[in-house]
Scaffold this motif. Sequence first.
Motif, PDB file in Angstrom:
ATOM      1  N   SER A 121       0.823  -1.209   0.000  1.00 42.02           N
ATOM      2  CA  SER A 121       0.000   0.000   0.000  1.00 42.02           C
ATOM      3  C   SER A 121       0.858   1.260   0.000  1.00 42.02           C
ATOM      4  O   SER A 121       0.595   2.205  -0.744  1.00 42.02           O
ATOM      5  CB  SER A 121      -0.923  -0.002   1.223  1.00 42.02           C
ATOM      6  N   ASP A 122       1.897   1.276   0.814  1.00 43.65           N
ATOM      7  CA  ASP A 122       2.795   2.438   0.858  1.00 43.65           C
ATOM      8  C   ASP A 122       3.445   2.675  -0.499  1.00 43.65           C
ATOM      9  O   ASP A 122       3.543   3.816  -0.960  1.00 43.65           O
ATOM     10  CB  ASP A 122       3.875   2.250   1.930  1.00 43.65           C
ATOM     11  N   GLY A 123       3.877   1.608  -1.146  1.00 41.73           N
ATOM     12  CA  GLY A 123       4.486   1.736  -2.471  1.00 41.73           C
ATOM     13  C   GLY A 123       3.513   2.264  -3.504  1.00 41.73           C
ATOM     14  O   GLY A 123       3.849   3.121  -4.325  1.00 41.73           O
ATOM     15  N   LEU A 124       2.281   1.749  -3.445  1.00 43.67           N
ATOM     16  CA  LEU A 124       1.262   2.209  -4.389  1.00 43.67           C
ATOM     17  C   LEU A 124       0.900   3.670  -4.145  1.00 43.67           C
ATOM     18  O   LEU A 124       0.746   4.450  -5.097  1.00 43.67           O
ATOM     19  CB  LEU A 124       0.004   1.334  -4.282  1.00 43.67           C
ATOM     20  N   MET A 125       0.782   4.054  -2.873  1.00 44.72           N
ATOM     21  CA  MET A 125       0.458   5.443  -2.545  1.00 44.72           C
ATOM     22  C   MET A 125       1.573   6.379  -2.997  1.00 44.72           C
ATOM     23  O   MET A 125       1.309   7.467  -3.518  1.00 44.72           O
ATOM     24  CB  MET A 125       0.183   5.613  -1.053  1.00 44.72           C
ATOM     25  N   THR A 126       2.805   5.963  -2.843  1.00 46.73           N
ATOM     26  CA  THR A 126       3.937   6.772  -3.299  1.00 46.73           C
ATOM     27  C   THR A 126       3.864   6.967  -4.813  1.00 46.73           C
ATOM     28  O   THR A 126       4.055   8.080  -5.313  1.00 46.73           O
ATOM     29  CB  THR A 126       5.273   6.112  -2.900  1.00 46.73           C
ATOM     30  N   ALA A 127       3.557   5.905  -5.536  1.00 54.68           N
ATOM     31  CA  ALA A 127       3.447   5.995  -6.997  1.00 54.68           C
ATOM     32  C   ALA A 127       2.287   6.901  -7.407  1.00 54.68           C
ATOM     33  O   ALA A 127       2.424   7.732  -8.314  1.00 54.68           O
ATOM     34  CB  ALA A 127       3.273   4.602  -7.600  1.00 54.68           C
ATOM     35  N   LEU A 128       1.137   6.759  -6.741  1.00 52.90           N
ATOM     36  CA  LEU A 128      -0.014   7.602  -7.071  1.00 52.90           C
ATOM     37  C   LEU A 128       0.247   9.062  -6.715  1.00 52.90           C
ATOM     38  O   LEU A 128      -0.136   9.972  -7.461  1.00 52.90           O
ATOM     39  CB  LEU A 128      -1.274   7.083  -6.370  1.00 52.90           C
ATOM     40  N   GLN A 129       0.900   9.303  -5.599  1.00 51.41           N
ATOM     41  CA  GLN A 129       1.229  10.682  -5.221  1.00 51.41           C
ATOM     42  C   GLN A 129       2.203  11.295  -6.225  1.00 51.41           C
ATOM     43  O   GLN A 129       2.073  12.470  -6.580  1.00 51.41           O
ATOM     44  CB  GLN A 129       1.813  10.734  -3.808  1.00 51.41           C
ATOM     45  N   ALA A 130       3.155  10.513  -6.691  1.00 52.34           N
ATOM     46  CA  ALA A 130       4.093  11.010  -7.708  1.00 52.34           C
ATOM     47  C   ALA A 130       3.343  11.354  -8.985  1.00 52.34           C
ATOM     48  O   ALA A 130       3.617  12.378  -9.623  1.00 52.34           O
ATOM     49  CB  ALA A 130       5.176   9.962  -7.987  1.00 52.34           C
ATOM     50  N   GLN A 131       2.362  10.538  -9.342  1.00 50.93           N
ATOM     51  CA  GLN A 131       1.545  10.799 -10.536  1.00 50.93           C
ATOM     52  C   GLN A 131       0.751  12.089 -10.359  1.00 50.93           C
ATOM     53  O   GLN A 131       0.674  12.915 -11.273  1.00 50.93           O
ATOM     54  CB  GLN A 131       0.593   9.621 -10.788  1.00 50.93           C
ATOM     55  N   LEU A 190       9.260  17.271 -17.437  1.00 54.48           N
ATOM     56  CA  LEU A 190       8.313  16.454 -16.679  1.00 54.48           C
ATOM     57  C   LEU A 190       7.848  15.249 -17.500  1.00 54.48           C
ATOM     58  O   LEU A 190       7.722  14.141 -16.969  1.00 54.48           O
ATOM     59  CB  LEU A 190       7.107  17.299 -16.250  1.00 54.48           C
ATOM     60  N   GLN A 191       7.581  15.459 -18.787  1.00 54.95           N
ATOM     61  CA  GLN A 191       7.145  14.357 -19.642  1.00 54.95           C
ATOM     62  C   GLN A 191       8.238  13.298 -19.776  1.00 54.95           C
ATOM     63  O   GLN A 191       7.958  12.104 -19.758  1.00 54.95           O
ATOM     64  CB  GLN A 191       6.725  14.874 -21.024  1.00 54.95           C
ATOM     65  N   GLU A 192       9.485  13.748 -19.915  1.00 54.51           N
ATOM     66  CA  GLU A 192      10.594  12.804 -20.011  1.00 54.51           C
ATOM     67  C   GLU A 192      10.761  12.021 -18.710  1.00 54.51           C
ATOM     68  O   GLU A 192      11.014  10.812 -18.734  1.00 54.51           O
ATOM     69  CB  GLU A 192      11.881  13.542 -20.367  1.00 54.51           C
ATOM     70  N   ALA A 193      10.617  12.708 -17.581  1.00 54.18           N
ATOM     71  CA  ALA A 193      10.729  12.026 -16.280  1.00 54.18           C
ATOM     72  C   ALA A 193       9.599  11.019 -16.112  1.00 54.18           C
ATOM     73  O   ALA A 193       9.820   9.904 -15.620  1.00 54.18           O
ATOM     74  CB  ALA A 193      10.709  13.051 -15.141  1.00 54.18           C
ATOM     75  N   LEU A 194       8.387  11.398 -16.529  1.00 55.50           N
ATOM     76  CA  LEU A 194       7.254  10.475 -16.438  1.00 55.50           C
ATOM     77  C   LEU A 194       7.497   9.248 -17.310  1.00 55.50           C
ATOM     78  O   LEU A 194       7.272   8.113 -16.873  1.00 55.50           O
ATOM     79  CB  LEU A 194       5.957  11.175 -16.850  1.00 55.50           C
ATOM     80  N   ALA A 195       7.955   9.460 -18.527  1.00 50.19           N
ATOM     81  CA  ALA A 195       8.215   8.337 -19.425  1.00 50.19           C
ATOM     82  C   ALA A 195       9.281   7.411 -18.836  1.00 50.19           C
ATOM     83  O   ALA A 195       9.143   6.185 -18.892  1.00 50.19           O
ATOM     84  CB  ALA A 195       8.646   8.848 -20.795  1.00 50.19           C
ATOM     85  N   HIS A 227       0.074  17.917 -11.474  1.00 50.59           N
ATOM     86  CA  HIS A 227      -0.028  19.288 -10.975  1.00 50.59           C
ATOM     87  C   HIS A 227       1.053  20.174 -11.594  1.00 50.59           C
ATOM     88  O   HIS A 227       0.764  21.267 -12.098  1.00 50.59           O
ATOM     89  CB  HIS A 227       0.074  19.308  -9.449  1.00 50.59           C
ATOM     90  N   LEU A 228       2.293  19.725 -11.569  1.00 51.29           N
ATOM     91  CA  LEU A 228       3.394  20.525 -12.111  1.00 51.29           C
ATOM     92  C   LEU A 228       3.267  20.716 -13.621  1.00 51.29           C
ATOM     93  O   LEU A 228       3.543  21.801 -14.149  1.00 51.29           O
ATOM     94  CB  LEU A 228       4.734  19.882 -11.758  1.00 51.29           C
ATOM     95  N   SER A 229       2.849  19.677 -14.311  1.00 51.93           N
ATOM     96  CA  SER A 229       2.680  19.758 -15.756  1.00 51.93           C
ATOM     97  C   SER A 229       1.563  20.738 -16.123  1.00 51.93           C
ATOM     98  O   SER A 229       1.729  21.584 -17.016  1.00 51.93           O
ATOM     99  CB  SER A 229       2.369  18.371 -16.319  1.00 51.93           C
ATOM    100  N   MET A 230       0.454  20.658 -15.421  1.00 50.52           N
ATOM    101  CA  MET A 230      -0.665  21.570 -15.687  1.00 50.52           C
ATOM    102  C   MET A 230      -0.299  23.005 -15.297  1.00 50.52           C
ATOM    103  O   MET A 230      -0.719  23.959 -15.951  1.00 50.52           O
ATOM    104  CB  MET A 230      -1.920  21.119 -14.942  1.00 50.52           C
ATOM    105  N   GLN A 231       0.482  23.148 -14.257  1.00 54.23           N
ATOM    106  CA  GLN A 231       0.944  24.469 -13.837  1.00 54.23           C
ATOM    107  C   GLN A 231       1.846  25.081 -14.925  1.00 54.23           C
ATOM    108  O   GLN A 231       1.712  26.261 -15.257  1.00 54.23           O
ATOM    109  CB  GLN A 231       1.698  24.339 -12.517  1.00 54.23           C
ATOM    110  N   ALA A 232       2.740  24.293 -15.490  1.00 58.11           N
ATOM    111  CA  ALA A 232       3.608  24.772 -16.561  1.00 58.11           C
ATOM    112  C   ALA A 232       2.788  25.140 -17.791  1.00 58.11           C
ATOM    113  O   ALA A 232       3.019  26.179 -18.424  1.00 58.11           O
ATOM    114  CB  ALA A 232       4.659  23.716 -16.913  1.00 58.11           C
ATOM    115  N   ARG A 233       1.804  24.319 -18.116  1.00 57.47           N
ATOM    116  CA  ARG A 233       0.960  24.616 -19.280  1.00 57.47           C
ATOM    117  C   ARG A 233       0.157  25.894 -19.043  1.00 57.47           C
ATOM    118  O   ARG A 233       0.004  26.717 -19.947  1.00 57.47           O
ATOM    119  CB  ARG A 233       0.055  23.426 -19.591  1.00 57.47           C
ATOM    120  N   ALA A 234      -0.348  26.097 -17.832  1.00 59.29           N
ATOM    121  CA  ALA A 234      -1.094  27.324 -17.512  1.00 59.29           C
ATOM    122  C   ALA A 234      -0.186  28.550 -17.636  1.00 59.29           C
ATOM    123  O   ALA A 234      -0.617  29.608 -18.112  1.00 59.29           O
ATOM    124  CB  ALA A 234      -1.686  27.232 -16.111  1.00 59.29           C
TER     125      ALA A 234
END
Length: 193
Positions: free
Chosen positions: A99-109, A175-180, A114-121
Amino acid sequence: MKIPPQQALLQLMLQLQNNGLALSQAYAARQSALELEKVLTVERLSSMAGVQTSLAAIDALEALVAEHRTLVQQWLVEATRQLVPVLEEHPADQRQAISDGLMTALQAQMEHQHLSMQARAEWIDAARTIFGLARRARELDPQVKHGVFADEADADEAERQGERMDAAAATEQRLQEALAARMRARLEQMQPR
């Protein structure tokens, strides 16, 4: 035959990862179709019709960003909904770590989104400022022949806004490269050994 909980979790994670990747690819394709590289061309900025065309593309981009944000949030909620019962099938002593691992992954997502949408805004805001400067020049003198902007101060401001756009685009690209890279690493981790 019931599959073991660990295998079920890996299959679900792979499915969710692929769904998230498809969501990102669809967003990128729709964004590409807007031809954002054309919105700030001299041809567009030199006429009210061109400015209006570019503003329409920015309006469409804003709608796309809002739609994508909603789709990602729905994907996160659905992922959580699907993960809970699979997680419950694991032995109690393993659940917390998983659960902790999954929550960490979801929080990173979520942080990535948030950061990607902030940059686009930020990019959109800077573009709108440039369009406003170009429109002002057309309103002051519909036959502007000396340039895209009304004066040197407006041209300087447009340049600053262009730098803001470049910085926002670089942030979004990073951010896109890091996500990929994270997605590739997760997919590799999920492959049977």
